[in-house]
Design a protein around this motif. Structure first.
Motif, PDB file in Angstrom:
ATOM      1  N   ILE A 174       7.752   2.104  14.669  1.00  0.00           N
ATOM      2  CA  ILE A 174       7.310   3.124  13.715  1.00  0.00           C
ATOM      3  C   ILE A 174       7.375   2.484  12.333  1.00  0.00           C
ATOM      4  O   ILE A 174       8.458   2.139  11.861  1.00  0.00           O
ATOM      5  CB  ILE A 174       8.204   4.382  13.803  1.00  0.00           C
ATOM      6  CG1 ILE A 174       8.064   4.993  15.205  1.00  0.00           C
ATOM      7  CG2 ILE A 174       7.816   5.395  12.708  1.00  0.00           C
ATOM      8  CD1 ILE A 174       8.924   6.224  15.443  1.00  0.00           C
ATOM      9  N   GLY A 175       6.228   2.268  11.750  1.00  0.00           N
ATOM     10  CA  GLY A 175       6.174   1.599  10.458  1.00  0.00           C
ATOM     11  C   GLY A 175       4.746   1.255  10.100  1.00  0.00           C
ATOM     12  O   GLY A 175       3.808   1.853  10.637  1.00  0.00           O
ATOM     13  N   SER A 176       4.549   0.292   9.177  1.00  0.00           N
ATOM     14  CA  SER A 176       3.269  -0.221   8.677  1.00  0.00           C
ATOM     15  C   SER A 176       2.693   0.655   7.560  1.00  0.00           C
ATOM     16  O   SER A 176       3.089   1.815   7.393  1.00  0.00           O
ATOM     17  CB  SER A 176       2.212  -0.356   9.774  1.00  0.00           C
ATOM     18  OG  SER A 176       1.482   0.841   9.908  1.00  0.00           O
ATOM     19  N   CYS A 177       1.720   0.101   6.852  1.00  0.00           N
ATOM     20  CA  CYS A 177       1.114   0.832   5.736  1.00  0.00           C
ATOM     21  C   CYS A 177       0.342   2.061   6.207  1.00  0.00           C
ATOM     22  O   CYS A 177      -0.061   2.895   5.411  1.00  0.00           O
ATOM     23  CB  CYS A 177       0.224  -0.086   4.917  1.00  0.00           C
ATOM     24  SG  CYS A 177      -1.090  -0.859   5.852  1.00  0.00           S
ATOM     25  N   THR A 178       0.133   2.178   7.507  1.00  0.00           N
ATOM     26  CA  THR A 178      -0.556   3.361   8.031  1.00  0.00           C
ATOM     27  C   THR A 178       0.396   4.551   8.160  1.00  0.00           C
ATOM     28  O   THR A 178       0.046   5.670   7.803  1.00  0.00           O
ATOM     29  CB  THR A 178      -1.155   3.062   9.429  1.00  0.00           C
ATOM     30  OG1 THR A 178      -1.837   1.818   9.363  1.00  0.00           O
ATOM     31  CG2 THR A 178      -2.098   4.139   9.868  1.00  0.00           C
ATOM     32  N   ALA A 217      13.457   0.081  20.011  1.00  0.00           N
ATOM     33  CA  ALA A 217      12.707   1.096  19.272  1.00  0.00           C
ATOM     34  C   ALA A 217      13.144   0.929  17.827  1.00  0.00           C
ATOM     35  O   ALA A 217      14.340   0.959  17.535  1.00  0.00           O
ATOM     36  CB  ALA A 217      13.035   2.487  19.790  1.00  0.00           C
ATOM     37  N   MET A 218      12.196   0.706  16.937  1.00  0.00           N
ATOM     38  CA  MET A 218      12.578   0.463  15.559  1.00  0.00           C
ATOM     39  C   MET A 218      11.790   1.304  14.569  1.00  0.00           C
ATOM     40  O   MET A 218      10.620   1.618  14.782  1.00  0.00           O
ATOM     41  CB  MET A 218      12.461  -1.029  15.213  1.00  0.00           C
ATOM     42  CG  MET A 218      11.057  -1.560  15.231  1.00  0.00           C
ATOM     43  SD  MET A 218      11.005  -3.373  15.291  1.00  0.00           S
ATOM     44  CE  MET A 218      11.659  -3.784  13.711  1.00  0.00           C
ATOM     45  N   VAL A 219      12.482   1.658  13.491  1.00  0.00           N
ATOM     46  CA  VAL A 219      11.822   2.364  12.401  1.00  0.00           C
ATOM     47  C   VAL A 219      11.927   1.468  11.174  1.00  0.00           C
ATOM     48  O   VAL A 219      13.016   1.042  10.800  1.00  0.00           O
ATOM     49  CB  VAL A 219      12.492   3.719  12.095  1.00  0.00           C
ATOM     50  CG1 VAL A 219      11.707   4.450  10.997  1.00  0.00           C
ATOM     51  CG2 VAL A 219      12.591   4.576  13.344  1.00  0.00           C
ATOM     52  N   VAL A 220      10.777   1.164  10.580  1.00  0.00           N
ATOM     53  CA  VAL A 220      10.746   0.319   9.393  1.00  0.00           C
ATOM     54  C   VAL A 220      10.094   1.118   8.262  1.00  0.00           C
ATOM     55  O   VAL A 220       8.872   1.250   8.219  1.00  0.00           O
ATOM     56  CB  VAL A 220       9.961  -0.985   9.656  1.00  0.00           C
ATOM     57  CG1 VAL A 220      10.022  -1.904   8.442  1.00  0.00           C
ATOM     58  CG2 VAL A 220      10.507  -1.707  10.880  1.00  0.00           C
ATOM     59  N   PRO A 221      10.894   1.665   7.366  1.00  0.00           N
ATOM     60  CA  PRO A 221      10.329   2.475   6.282  1.00  0.00           C
ATOM     61  C   PRO A 221       9.388   1.636   5.407  1.00  0.00           C
ATOM     62  O   PRO A 221       9.567   0.420   5.297  1.00  0.00           O
ATOM     63  CB  PRO A 221      11.562   2.901   5.475  1.00  0.00           C
ATOM     64  CG  PRO A 221      12.740   2.634   6.350  1.00  0.00           C
ATOM     65  CD  PRO A 221      12.350   1.532   7.271  1.00  0.00           C
ATOM     66  N   GLY A 222       8.430   2.310   4.794  1.00  0.00           N
ATOM     67  CA  GLY A 222       7.414   1.608   4.021  1.00  0.00           C
ATOM     68  C   GLY A 222       7.902   1.012   2.723  1.00  0.00           C
ATOM     69  O   GLY A 222       7.291   0.084   2.191  1.00  0.00           O
ATOM     70  N   SER A 223       8.985   1.534   2.189  1.00  0.00           N
ATOM     71  CA  SER A 223       9.517   0.991   0.935  1.00  0.00           C
ATOM     72  C   SER A 223      10.997   1.325   0.851  1.00  0.00           C
ATOM     73  O   SER A 223      11.501   2.180   1.592  1.00  0.00           O
ATOM     74  CB  SER A 223       8.797   1.615  -0.262  1.00  0.00           C
ATOM     75  OG  SER A 223       9.199   2.966  -0.409  1.00  0.00           O
ATOM     76  N   HIS A 269       0.808  -1.226   0.000  1.00  0.00           N
ATOM     77  CA  HIS A 269       0.000   0.000   0.000  1.00  0.00           C
ATOM     78  C   HIS A 269       0.840   1.274   0.000  1.00  0.00           C
ATOM     79  O   HIS A 269       0.315   2.372  -0.160  1.00  0.00           O
ATOM     80  CB  HIS A 269      -0.966   0.002   1.180  1.00  0.00           C
ATOM     81  CG  HIS A 269      -1.756  -1.259   1.252  1.00  0.00           C
ATOM     82  ND1 HIS A 269      -2.456  -1.739   0.177  1.00  0.00           N
ATOM     83  CD2 HIS A 269      -1.908  -2.168   2.247  1.00  0.00           C
ATOM     84  CE1 HIS A 269      -3.020  -2.887   0.523  1.00  0.00           C
ATOM     85  NE2 HIS A 269      -2.700  -3.167   1.759  1.00  0.00           N
ATOM     86  N   VAL A 270       2.132   1.113   0.217  1.00  0.00           N
ATOM     87  CA  VAL A 270       3.031   2.257   0.070  1.00  0.00           C
ATOM     88  C   VAL A 270       3.538   2.274  -1.372  1.00  0.00           C
ATOM     89  O   VAL A 270       3.617   3.325  -2.015  1.00  0.00           O
ATOM     90  CB  VAL A 270       4.207   2.163   1.073  1.00  0.00           C
ATOM     91  CG1 VAL A 270       5.205   3.283   0.834  1.00  0.00           C
ATOM     92  CG2 VAL A 270       3.686   2.206   2.504  1.00  0.00           C
ATOM     93  N   VAL A 271       3.838   1.085  -1.883  1.00  0.00           N
ATOM     94  CA  VAL A 271       4.420   0.944  -3.212  1.00  0.00           C
ATOM     95  C   VAL A 271       3.457   1.389  -4.329  1.00  0.00           C
ATOM     96  O   VAL A 271       3.868   2.098  -5.248  1.00  0.00           O
ATOM     97  CB  VAL A 271       4.858  -0.530  -3.437  1.00  0.00           C
ATOM     98  CG1 VAL A 271       5.216  -0.780  -4.889  1.00  0.00           C
ATOM     99  CG2 VAL A 271       6.032  -0.872  -2.531  1.00  0.00           C
ATOM    100  N   GLY A 272       2.203   0.987  -4.246  1.00  0.00           N
ATOM    101  CA  GLY A 272       1.251   1.304  -5.323  1.00  0.00           C
ATOM    102  C   GLY A 272       1.206   2.801  -5.638  1.00  0.00           C
ATOM    103  O   GLY A 272       1.509   3.213  -6.762  1.00  0.00           O
ATOM    104  N   PRO A 273       0.872   3.632  -4.649  1.00  0.00           N
ATOM    105  CA  PRO A 273       0.827   5.076  -4.897  1.00  0.00           C
ATOM    106  C   PRO A 273       2.189   5.652  -5.271  1.00  0.00           C
ATOM    107  O   PRO A 273       2.288   6.525  -6.130  1.00  0.00           O
ATOM    108  CB  PRO A 273       0.357   5.646  -3.558  1.00  0.00           C
ATOM    109  CG  PRO A 273      -0.375   4.530  -2.901  1.00  0.00           C
ATOM    110  CD  PRO A 273       0.329   3.280  -3.334  1.00  0.00           C
TER     111      PRO A 273
END
Ligand code: SF4
Lengths: 216, 468
Positions: B345-349, B375-381, B110-114
Motif C-alpha cells: 500500500i503506497g506509491s504516488c497513486t 504486507a507493507m504500508v509506505v506513506p507518501g510523505s 507527487h504527494v509533496v508538491g500538492p
C-alpha cells in the motif's frame, strides 16, 4: 547531438505491442548519474537469462537465445521495428539513451507514447510512425528476408523498402530541423531570452502569487 | 468570446511564442525535481556553463531511491547513495530548495508538491517523471518530461511543446459503495486502452468526479498517463481551493483573494468543444483488479481472468498469452480465487492520508492472512506518516501484521530494497503492472487501497464487503 539525415540500416523486428520503458531499460540501471553506457543493458530482462545489476560483466552473462535482438542475423541492426504504443510508461530518458548506445538510430512503429517520442528527438533517434497495416507488412518482410534493410531519408521524409517502394512519414518541421542539423535546442530557445523575460515580467504582475513561496 | 475548455485556457496563458509549425515555447511555473532523472540534466547545465533560469521555481526531493527502513544510518547501497548525494550537491550549488531524506516534509514528489501548496491552479508543472499528471487535479497543466527537457526547463524556464488534442471523460451518476477513484481510473484504462489517451490532454469531469476528494482526483489524474495521456486535469471548485488554503507555498493575505478569483475561472466554459468526448456511467464501475502486465488488462473483482481464445486480433491475443504466462494464471480463473504473497500500500497513486484511512478501515480488528509473506504500508510523505500516526492508523496496521515504513516510492518500482522475488504475487496500490516492475519475475495486480487491505486479510482477492 548527432545529426540525422539518411540511414541505410539493418532492421530488427520486435514483435510485441506496448513495449514499455521499464522493459527497454530496467530500473536498476537508472541509478547511474551518467548518460552513456546503457547499451549492454538494453532490454536486459528479455536479453539475458540471469538477473542483471549495474557493474556486471555483461559479456559473461547467459543470453536468451529466443530473444530477437540476440539472433545472429540481426546483429548490427540500426532500425528497430516495433508495434503499437512503443515506449509507454516511465518518462526515463535512459530508454532512448540505451537504444542509441546499443546502435539503434531509428524506430518504426504504428504509434509511440508521447514522452518517449519526444525523448527520441533529443538524442538523435528518429521515431517514425507508419500505418499499422504497413508496419505489419514490414514485419512479415523482415522475418522472411534475412539481411532486410530499410533506407530512411529524413529530408524527403521517406522510408524505402528493398523493393523500391517509398513510404512517406510525418515529422514536425522544427524537430526535423533540429535533427538534421544536430542542434542543441537550449541554445535555440535562449535566442528568445528577451521574449521569455518579458513574458515572465508580465506574469509577475498578473499572478504575483506564482513568484512567492520559495521564490523570493 | 469563443467558449474555451480548461486545457485551452491553461495552454494559451503560457505560450511565450509560437513557431509556424505549431511548436510553442511554453513558460513553466513549477519544476519538481527528483534524484533519478536529474543528474544528467545538471551535468549538461554545468558543461554548458549555464545556470538555472529561476531557481526559486524548482523544488527538489529524493524519493525513488531512498530506503523505507533504517534511515538514520544513511543509504547502504553505494550507487543509490551517490545518486541522492548528487541531488543534494546540485541543489546546494544552484540554490534550489530541497527536502532531504530525513526532512519531515520529504516524500514522493507527487504527494509533496500538492501537500506543500507548491502545485497551484493555473500553473504549468513539470517533472522528470511521467506521473506528473497527478498535479492536474488542481487545474494545473502538468506533465512528465525527459531528462533533456529537465535541462531545458532549468536553463530557460520554458519547454518546447505542441498542443495536444483535447479529450473530456465525463463520469456521471453515483458511485456504488466501495468504488474508489482508483477503480474509475482502471475502468477507464480498461475501456479506452493504454494508448487510448495518446496525443490527448484529458479533462475528467462529471458528477462522480466532482464528488471525489482532492486525493481521489489526484489518483485519477495520476493514472491518466497509464491511459497514454500526458496530462490529466480537473476544473477548479471549492474543494480545490479549500485544499490549497494555508499550505506553506500557497498565497496568503490579499494575494489569496486575488488568486482565488482567478482560479475560479479555471474550468471549461459552457459549450466548450473537445476533440473527443467519452461518457462513463458511474454505476457501471465496480472495484477493479488487473490480471496482466498492462494496466488495460483489468476486470472487476467479481470477474474472471479472460480467455485469449475469445480475442480476434492476433497481436492482442499473443500479448494476452504472454501476459498470462508471465502472471502464472490460466484463463477463466475467478479473480477472488487468486492467492497472493505480498501486499503493497503506497506509491504516488494511493499513499495519501485518505488512502491510508480507507485501508485501515478494512484492516481494523483483523489480521493479515498466514500465507502473506509481507504486507507493507509506505506513506507518501513524512507529513502523511505523521498525520496517520496522530490518527492511530499506524497501530491498526502494525497490530494487524503490516509493516509501517518511511516514505518513498518503495515497491512501486523497486529501486530500493523493497521488491518482489521471482514468481511472487502482489496486491499493489501502485500504477504499473509491467513485467519486472516490482522486482524481476514479480507479479503485480493493481488495486485500490481497500482491495489491497482486504486481500492482505483474506490471503486472496476478495470484495471487502465479504470479509467476515
Ligand atoms: S511512486 Fe512509483 S510511479 Fe510514483 S513517482 Fe514513485 S516510482 Fe514513479
Amino acid at each position: 547531438m548527432k545529426a540525422f539525415r539518411h540511414l541505410d540500416g539493418l532492421v530488427v523486428p520486435l514483435d510485441r505491442p506496448n513495449v514499455d520503458t521499464d522493459a527497454i531499460i530496467p530500473k536498476q540501471f537508472l541509478k547511474s548519474i551518467r548518460r552513456s553506457g546503457f547499451g549492454p543493458n538494453l532490454f536486459d530482462e528479455w536479453r539475458y537469462l540471469d538477473h542483471g545489476e549495474p557493474g556486471m560483466d555483461n559479456s559473461r552473462r547467459p543470453v536468451n537465445p529466443d530473444f530477437v535482438l540476440n539472433e545472429k542475423r540481426y546483429q548490427g541492426a540500426q532500425i528497430l521495428l516495433g508495434r503499437e504504443n512503443f515506449g509507454c510508461g516511465s518518462s526515463r530518458e535512459h530508454a532512448p539513451w540505451a537504444l542509441e548506445d546499443y546502435g539503434i538510430r531509428a524506430i518504426i512503429a504504428p504509434s509511440f507514447a508521447d514522452i518517449f517520442y519526444n525523448n527520441c528527438f533529443k538524442n538523435g533517434l528518429l521515431p517514425i510512425v507508419l500505418d499499422e497495416k504497413i508496419v505489419d507488412r514490414l514485419f512479415r518482410e523482415a522475418f522472411e528476408e534475412e539481411g532486410y534493410r530499410l533506407l530512411i531519408d529524413l529530408d524527403s521524409q521517406t522510408v524505402k523498402t528493398p523493393s523500391g517502394e517509398k513510404l512517406a512519414f510525418e515529422v514536425d518541421a522544427f524537430r526535423k530541423h533540429c535533427l538534421t542539423e544536430g542542434l542543441d535546442d537550449i541554445g535555440l530557445t535562449l535566442i528568445h531570452r528577451d521574449e521569455i523575460r518579458a513574458f515572465e515580467a508580465a506574469r509577475k504582475i498578473e499572478q504575483p502569487w506564482l513568484f512567492n513561496g520559495n521564490d523570493k | 468570446m469563443k467558449a474555451r475548455n480548461l486545457y485551452d485556457k491553461l495552454w494559451e496563458s503560457h505560450v511565450v511564442r509560437q513557431e509556424k509549425d505549431g511548436t510553442a515555447l511554453l513558460y513553466i511555473d513549477r519544476h519538481l525535481v527528483h534524484e533519478v532523472t536529474s543528474p544528467q540534466a545538471f551535468e549538461g547545465l554545468r558543461l554548458a556553463g549555464r545556470k538555472p533560469w529561476r531557481a526559486g521555481s524548482v523544488l527538489a526531493v529524493a524519493d525513488h531511491n531512498v530506503p523505507t527502513t533504517l534511515r538514520a544510518g544513511g543509504i547502504q547501497d553505494p550507487i543509490s547513495r551517490l545518486q541522492v548525494d548528487t541531488l543534494d550537491a546540485n541543489c546546494v550549488d544552484y540554490g534550489i530548495e530541497e527536502f532531504r531524506m530525513n526532512d519531515l516534509r520529504q516524500g514522493i514528489v507527487h504527494v509533496v508538491g500538492p501537500e506543500q501548496g507548491a502545485t497551484l491552479p493555473g500553473m504549468t508543472v513539470v517533472c522528470g517523471d511521467s506521473h506528473t499528471s497527478t498535479h492536474g487535479a488542481f487545474a494545473a497543466l502538468a506533465f512528465g518530461i525527459g531528462t533533456s527537457e529537465v535541462e531545458h526547463v532549468l536553463a530557460t524556464q520554458c519547454l518546447l511543446a505542441r498542443k495536444s488534442r483535447s479529450m473530456r471523460i465525463s463520469v456521471d451518476g453515483e458511485l456504488s459503495h466501495g468504488v474508489t477513484a482508483k477503480d474509475i481510473a482502471l475502468y477507464i484504462i480498461g475501456s479506452i486502452g493504454t494508448a487510448g489517451g495518446t496525443g490527448y490532454a484529458v479533462e475528467f469531469a462529471g458528477s462522480a468526479v466532482q464528488s471525489l476528494s482532492m486525493e481521489g482526483r489526484m489518483t485519477l489524474c495520476n493514472m491518466a498517463i497509464e491511459a497514454g495521456a500526458r496530462a490529466g486535469m480537473v476544473g477548479v471548485d471549492e474543494k480545490t481551493i479549500e485544499y490549497i488554503r494555508g499550505r506553506p507555498f500557497s498565497p496568503k493575505g490579499e494575494g489569496w483573494d486575488a488568486a482565488c478569483s482567478y482560479w475560479r475561472t479555471l474550468k471549461s466554459d459552457e459549450g466548450a468543444m473537445f476533440d473527443r468526448e467519452i461518457a462513463i456511467d458511474a454505476k457501471a464501475v465496480k472495484p477493479q483488479v488487473t490480471w496482466g502486465t498492462s494496466p488495460e488488462m483489468v476486470v472487476s473483482i467479481d470477474g474472471s481472468v479472460p480467455d485469449p481464445e475469445d480475442v480476434q486480433d492476433s497481436v492482442k491475443r499473443q500479448g494476452m498469452i504472454r501476459a498470462l504466462d508471465y502472471m502464472g494464471l490460466s484463463p477463466n480463473r475467478k479473480i477472488e480465487e487468486i492467492a497472493i504473497d505480498k501486499v503493497f500500500i503506497g506509491s504516488c497513486t494511493n499513499s495519501r492520508i485518505e488512502d491510508l484511512r480507507a485501508a485501515a478501515q478494512v484492516v481494523k480488528g483483523r489480521h493479515v492472512a498466514k500465507n502473506i509473506k509481507l504486507a507493507m504500508v509506505v506513506p507518501g510523505s513524512g507529513l502523511v506518516k505523521r498525520q496517520a500516526e496522530e490518527e492511530g492508523l499506524d497501530k491498526i496496521f502494525t497490530e494487524a501484521g503490516f509493516e509501517w515504513r518511511e516514505p518513498g516510492c518503495s515497491m512501486c518500482l523497486a529501486m530500493n530494497d523493497d521488491r518482489l522475488s521471482a514468481g511472487e504475487r502482489c496486491a499493489s496500490t501502485s500504477n504499473r503492472n509491467f513485467e519486472g516492475r516490482q522486482g524481476p519475475g514479480g507479479r503485480t495486480h493493481l488495486v485500490s487501497p481497500e482491495l489491497a487491505a482486504a486481500a492482505a486479510v483474506a490471503g486472496h482477492f476478495i470484495d471487502p464487503g465479504k470479509l467476515s
